[in-house]
Motif scaffolding. Structure first.
Motif, short mmCIF file in Angstrom:
data_model
loop_
_atom_site.label_atom_id
_atom_site.label_comp_id
_atom_site.label_asym_id
_atom_site.label_seq_id
_atom_site.Cartn_x
_atom_site.Cartn_y
_atom_site.Cartn_z
N GLN A 1 0.83 -1.14 0.00
CA GLN A 1 0.15 -0.05 -0.02
C GLN A 1 0.63 1.43 -0.07
O GLN A 1 0.27 2.40 -0.73
CB GLN A 1 -0.81 0.08 1.23
N TYR B 1 -9.96 11.62 -8.47
CA TYR B 1 -9.78 10.50 -9.15
C TYR B 1 -8.38 10.44 -9.81
O TYR B 1 -7.85 11.34 -10.42
CB TYR B 1 -10.50 9.99 -10.50
N ILE C 1 -6.60 5.36 -7.89
CA ILE C 1 -6.86 5.79 -6.56
C ILE C 1 -8.35 6.85 -6.43
O ILE C 1 -8.12 7.71 -7.15
CB ILE C 1 -5.67 6.24 -5.83
N ASP D 1 -10.80 8.79 -4.11
CA ASP D 1 -10.27 9.41 -2.78
C ASP D 1 -11.67 10.10 -2.83
O ASP D 1 -12.16 11.12 -3.34
CB ASP D 1 -9.17 10.20 -2.66
N LYS D 2 -12.57 9.89 -1.69
CA LYS D 2 -13.78 10.61 -1.75
C LYS D 2 -13.99 10.99 -0.01
O LYS D 2 -13.63 10.11 0.88
CB LYS D 2 -14.92 9.57 -1.84
N THR E 1 -13.21 7.89 2.37
CA THR E 1 -12.97 6.45 1.71
C THR E 1 -11.87 6.69 0.56
O THR E 1 -12.03 7.40 -0.27
CB THR E 1 -14.20 5.99 1.20
N GLN F 1 -10.33 4.17 -2.30
CA GLN F 1 -10.36 2.99 -2.89
C GLN F 1 -9.18 2.88 -3.88
O GLN F 1 -9.01 3.56 -4.55
CB GLN F 1 -11.59 2.71 -3.81
N THR F 2 -8.17 1.87 -3.77
CA THR F 2 -7.21 1.59 -4.45
C THR F 2 -7.33 0.30 -5.28
O THR F 2 -7.40 -0.77 -5.06
CB THR F 2 -5.95 1.32 -3.72
N ILE F 3 -7.20 0.60 -6.64
CA ILE F 3 -7.38 -0.58 -7.85
C ILE F 3 -5.95 -0.80 -8.31
O ILE F 3 -5.63 0.14 -9.08
CB ILE F 3 -8.33 -0.35 -8.70
N SER G 1 -11.45 -8.39 -9.05
CA SER G 1 -11.57 -8.76 -7.56
C SER G 1 -12.31 -9.58 -7.32
O SER G 1 -13.12 -10.17 -8.37
CB SER G 1 -12.16 -7.28 -6.76
N GLY H 1 -15.52 -6.62 -9.49
CA GLY H 1 -15.98 -5.19 -9.43
C GLY H 1 -15.89 -4.45 -10.43
O GLY H 1 -15.09 -4.71 -11.35
N THR I 1 -16.19 -0.32 -11.33
CA THR I 1 -16.07 1.01 -10.59
C THR I 1 -16.45 1.99 -11.74
O THR I 1 -16.07 2.14 -12.87
CB THR I 1 -14.74 1.32 -10.06
#
Length: 162
Positions: free
Chosen positions: A9, A81, A89, A91-92, A98, A100-102, A132, A136, A138
């Motif tokens: 990470q 984004y 990534i 980021d919200k 939150t 989320q990393t893809i 995933s 998933g 997105t």
């Protein structure tokens, strides 16, 4: 000691940023114009119909009307984004966040969709299928120049595969 998951990470977050965007603010700007017009109209209507009402209620109503696009502006600016060398990534949030990393090596498909009206405004949605466990998908909605964003993702995936 840092375990393998945390190190991965950290590497993803330290990677070089290729492109970083927020959702489009085009509709928010239109909302500001409509809100200012509505605030002036309500002031004129109240002054014409109820001349005994003082200026304070008129100003308060005007401020409340203008707060509507301000809310949407803040909401849109709290989403980012980012495409890096290693991941996408998302980021919200402001008070609660939150992230989320893809990882790019998990992305299987990148699709750009835009209606006729969106194409005229040069906005659209990028749909990312990733490998995933839950298959998933997105959606990255309402972004300017979605093809550029998709090309950044696909270009980096292609570069990594070589």
């Amino acid at each position: 000691m840092i375990d393998g998951g945390n190190r991965e990470q950290d590497d993803i977050r330290r990677a070089r940023v290729l492109l970083s965007i927020c959702p489009t603010l085009k509709f928010v700007y239109i909302g500001y114009a409509v809100a200012v017009l509505a605030a002036f109209l309500q002031a004129m209507i109240i002054a014409a119909i109820l001349p005994v009402v003082g200026p304070i209620p008129v100003v308060v109503i005007g401020i409340l009307i203008i707060c509507i696009p301000v809310y949407w502006h803040l909401k849109k600016k709290m989403i980012r984004y980012t495409v890096t060398e290693n991941a996408l990534i998302i980021d919200k949030g402001l008070f609660s966040r939150t992230i989320q990393t893809i990882p790019l090596d998990r992305i299987q498909d990148v699709t750009v969709t835009a209606s006729f009206g969106q194409r005229i405004l040069k906005i659209g949605t990028v749909i990312i299928d990733n490998a995933s466990e839950d298959q998933g998908k997105t959606e990255i909605s309402s972004i300017d120049n979605p093809e550029r964003f998709a090309d950044a993702i696909l270009g980096e995936i292609h570069r990594r595969d070589q």
